[in-house]
Design an enzyme around this catalytic site. Sequence first.
Site, PDB file in Angstrom:
ATOM      1  N   SER A  98       0.651  -1.190   0.000  1.00  0.00           N
ATOM      2  CA  SER A  98      -0.105   0.065  -0.079  1.00  0.00           C
ATOM      3  C   SER A  98       0.805   1.181  -0.075  1.00  0.00           C
ATOM      4  O   SER A  98       1.654   1.500  -0.945  1.00  0.00           O
ATOM      5  CB  SER A  98      -1.094  -0.169   1.308  1.00  0.00           C
ATOM      6  OG  SER A  98      -2.038   0.781   0.946  1.00  0.00           O
ATOM      7  N   ASP A 199      -9.871  -5.474  -3.915  1.00  0.00           N
ATOM      8  CA  ASP A 199      -9.200  -4.795  -3.006  1.00  0.00           C
ATOM      9  C   ASP A 199     -10.292  -3.474  -2.494  1.00  0.00           C
ATOM     10  O   ASP A 199     -10.646  -2.625  -3.385  1.00  0.00           O
ATOM     11  CB  ASP A 199      -8.062  -4.086  -3.659  1.00  0.00           C
ATOM     12  CG  ASP A 199      -7.098  -3.259  -2.604  1.00  0.00           C
ATOM     13  OD1 ASP A 199      -7.675  -2.572  -1.697  1.00  0.00           O
ATOM     14  OD2 ASP A 199      -5.955  -3.256  -2.894  1.00  0.00           O
ATOM     15  N   HIS A 229      -6.986  -6.330   0.665  1.00  0.00           N
ATOM     16  CA  HIS A 229      -5.873  -5.183   0.430  1.00  0.00           C
ATOM     17  C   HIS A 229      -4.663  -5.560   0.906  1.00  0.00           C
ATOM     18  O   HIS A 229      -3.570  -5.569   0.580  1.00  0.00           O
ATOM     19  CB  HIS A 229      -6.473  -3.907   0.985  1.00  0.00           C
ATOM     20  CG  HIS A 229      -5.175  -3.062   0.868  1.00  0.00           C
ATOM     21  ND1 HIS A 229      -4.770  -2.518  -0.293  1.00  0.00           N
ATOM     22  CD2 HIS A 229      -4.684  -2.216   1.792  1.00  0.00           C
ATOM     23  CE1 HIS A 229      -4.098  -1.277  -0.158  1.00  0.00           C
ATOM     24  NE2 HIS A 229      -3.684  -1.283   1.210  1.00  0.00           N
TER      25      HIS A 229
END
Length: 256
Positions: A98, A199, A229
């Site tokens: 991320s 996600d 995610h």
Amino acid sequence: MSSEAVTVRPGAEAFAADGGSLGFLLSHGFTGSPASMRPWGEHLAARGHTVRVPRLPGHGTSWQQLNRTGWQDWYATVDAELTDLRSRCDHVVVAGLSMGGCLVTRLAQQRPDDIDALVLVNPAVASRRFDVKLVPVLQHLLPSMPGIGNDIKKPGTDEYGYDRTPLKALASMMQMWKDVRPNLDRVQAPLLYFRSEEDHVVDDLTRDLVLAGVSSGVVESVSLTDSYHVATLDHDAELIFERTDAFVAEHVVRDV
């Protein structure tokens, strides 16, 4: 820059292991903690590698503390860890989840000679989300909004993140996006890119931008079919670990 004199939440501590001449720097995401990368770090350490999983400033404590930090603080941490690894290891691989993916992408832009491979898991350098586009204004009106953590398909798994998203810190992260996006062509390291098909935090805009923008001679993209995610803690975690091992063995150093 914020100096932290706060208590780190149990389970959110940094992880480090000293091993051989191949080093790995793993960076967690926004509002998350090293817990999201620790199983990966332990896997690499068990293979005899040198591993660093730092806790980014403002993380693993409270969302209010995170709101007192910015992207320069987070980047300074991974930059220092890379310098440490380069002093110990012949080869260094950087990986990020991320926002951690954005941080290590910037490392690859700024320090191409120090990075032998780049691994990204659901990274973020942009977003189509309407609420995210409003953050530069909302940060002046609200301290936080509902959290984005623990987007994990696998039951009973926790990344030790926050239940609120601090908006000043989020706005700072978006400023980092603006710094990273125009320089994607400066990324030359072999790139392994993992993307979850489902996600709920990061949309597919980043994938399109990164894969089209980098100058890497080697680019591999892997679709994750059974994870959300935080894929490094999800059903596809072992696939991420194994594919990374194989990628590094092929493109960085033999017999690892």
